[in-house]
Motif scaffolding. Structure first.
Motif, PDB file in Angstrom:
ATOM      1  N   PHE A 283       0.840  -1.203   0.000  1.00 29.96           N
ATOM      2  CA  PHE A 283       0.000   0.000   0.000  1.00 29.96           C
ATOM      3  C   PHE A 283       0.875   1.253   0.000  1.00 29.96           C
ATOM      4  CE2 PHE A 283      -2.859   3.161   1.937  1.00 29.96           C
ATOM      5  CZ  PHE A 283      -3.996   2.959   1.176  1.00 29.96           C
ATOM      6  N   VAL A 284       1.973   1.233   0.775  1.00 29.50           N
ATOM      7  CA  VAL A 284       2.913   2.356   0.777  1.00 29.50           C
ATOM      8  C   VAL A 284       3.525   2.545  -0.608  1.00 29.50           C
ATOM      9  CG1 VAL A 284       5.116   3.182   1.697  1.00 29.50           C
ATOM     10  CG2 VAL A 284       3.440   2.157   3.241  1.00 29.50           C
ATOM     11  N   ALA A 285       3.978   1.433  -1.209  1.00 27.75           N
ATOM     12  CA  ALA A 285       4.585   1.514  -2.532  1.00 27.75           C
ATOM     13  C   ALA A 285       3.606   2.062  -3.560  1.00 27.75           C
ATOM     14  CB  ALA A 285       5.085   0.131  -2.961  1.00 27.75           C
TER      15      ALA A 285
ATOM     16  N   GLN B 110       9.676   2.687 -11.390  1.00 27.98           N
ATOM     17  CA  GLN B 110      11.080   2.297 -11.327  1.00 27.98           C
ATOM     18  C   GLN B 110      11.773   2.935 -10.120  1.00 27.98           C
ATOM     19  OE1 GLN B 110      13.305   3.079 -14.885  1.00 27.98           O
ATOM     20  NE2 GLN B 110      15.191   2.199 -14.091  1.00 27.98           N
ATOM     21  N   ILE B 111      11.486   4.185  -9.856  1.00 35.04           N
ATOM     22  CA  ILE B 111      12.085   4.875  -8.711  1.00 35.04           C
ATOM     23  C   ILE B 111      11.704   4.180  -7.407  1.00 35.04           C
ATOM     24  CG2 ILE B 111      12.005   6.994  -7.341  1.00 35.04           C
ATOM     25  CD1 ILE B 111      11.793   8.525 -10.026  1.00 35.04           C
ATOM     26  N   VAL B 112      10.426   3.853  -7.256  1.00 34.58           N
ATOM     27  CA  VAL B 112       9.948   3.249  -6.002  1.00 34.58           C
ATOM     28  C   VAL B 112      10.461   1.818  -5.861  1.00 34.58           C
ATOM     29  CG1 VAL B 112       7.902   2.526  -4.712  1.00 34.58           C
ATOM     30  CG2 VAL B 112       7.950   4.761  -5.837  1.00 34.58           C
ATOM     31  N   GLN B 113      10.479   1.061  -6.948  1.00 34.76           N
ATOM     32  CA  GLN B 113      11.006  -0.299  -6.884  1.00 34.76           C
ATOM     33  C   GLN B 113      12.463  -0.307  -6.429  1.00 34.76           C
ATOM     34  OE1 GLN B 113      10.227  -1.643 -10.879  1.00 34.76           O
ATOM     35  NE2 GLN B 113       8.346  -2.715 -10.302  1.00 34.76           N
TER      36      GLN B 113
ATOM     37  N   PHE C  72      16.580   0.108   0.095  1.00 35.34           N
ATOM     38  CA  PHE C  72      16.287   0.389   1.505  1.00 35.34           C
ATOM     39  C   PHE C  72      16.330  -0.885   2.342  1.00 35.34           C
ATOM     40  CE2 PHE C  72      13.425   1.149   5.101  1.00 35.34           C
ATOM     41  CZ  PHE C  72      13.995   2.299   5.619  1.00 35.34           C
ATOM     42  N   ALA C  73      15.924  -2.012   1.759  1.00 31.47           N
ATOM     43  CA  ALA C  73      15.967  -3.282   2.486  1.00 31.47           C
ATOM     44  C   ALA C  73      17.393  -3.609   2.919  1.00 31.47           C
ATOM     45  CB  ALA C  73      15.410  -4.405   1.614  1.00 31.47           C
TER      46      ALA C  73
END
Length: 246
Positions: free
Chosen positions: A166-168, A187-190, A196-197
């Motif tokens: 939901f955040v993504a 692409q930026i969010v992926q 970040f992980a």
């Protein structure tokens, strides 16, 4: 090679079978013979067809991967060596009332099992702890908990991937709303999530937040807006709601 009876042929059963088939002889069973055969053909494991939905578990190791309501469709004969269950909200006591076994293990993997990145919570008989880690580390990592903590672990590990999705989705839609193409925003969010992980394994979230939060800067303004809309409290309530249903 040990034999493991896999009851079920859904997505999680597929991930587990894929991870275990080189170290266990996998026998796959369930209610639908056609689905069993298709599953086994795809993964090159062995079908086990039932008469009258009756499964002989005498001396066997059994991995339950059906929906909780479907468990009552089967009759179990004999006493198993160990029963592993991924059935949500089905306690060890409920398992003991359903089928006989020397040992019982309750497990809660998550959707990341499909890419061997699940964090699986485990509890049950300590005599099978080592073997349980072997089974479920085939799809990622595992932790051992007291059963009383399982509802909360389920909320965090099993339900929270939906919260992150939901955040993504919200971040991608925000990029599109303010001018990016959906392809570029996605692409930026992926890339953000995958990078970040890795950072999260090395640093506390507070330190990560502070590392990009200059005084009066754009990040600080965005964080202030999230605080204004009580985002942290929304997550607290979401986890609590999931915990109370697990």
């Amino acid at each position: 090679m040990k034999t493991l009876i896999l009851l079920g042929y859904g997505k999680m059963a597929r991930s587990l079978a894929q991870g275990l088939k080189d170290t266990y002889k996998i026998l796959v069973t369930g209610r639908d013979s056609a689905k069993i055969q298709n599953f086994c053909n795809t993964l090159n494991v062995t079908p086990l067809y039932l008469n009258d939905f009756t499964l002989d578990i005498t001396g066997a190791e059994v991995l339950l991967c059906v929906k909780p309501y479907a468990l009552t469709s089967f009759m179990f004969q004999g006493r198993a060596k160990c029963v592993y269950s991924i059935l949500n909200a089905v306690s060890l006591e409920q398992l003991k009332a359903t089928m006989e076994s020397e040992f019982y293990i309750r497990a809660m993997p998550n959707v990341c099992a499909s890419v061997k990145q699940s964090l699986t919570s485990l509890c049950g008989d300590a005599q099978c702890k080592e073997e349980a880690f072997r089974v479920f580390n085939s799809i990622g990592k595992s932790i051992w908990l007291e059963e009383k903590h399982f509802p909360l672990a389920t909320a965090l590990g099993g339900c929270a991937p939906a919260f992150l999705a939901f955040v993504a989705e919200s971040l991608i839609d925000s990029g599109v709303t303010y001018g990016l193409s959906r392809e570029d925003s996605t692409q930026i969010v992926q890339t953000l999530f995958s990078g970040f992980a890795s950072l999260l394994e090395q640093s506390h979230p507070v330190l990560l937040k502070e590392s990009v939060m200059s005084p009066g800067g754009s990040t600080a303004q965005g964080v202030a807006m999230l605080e204004k809309h009580a985002l942290k409290n929304a997550f607290l309530e979401a986890v609590l709601a999931s915990k109370n249903s697990a």
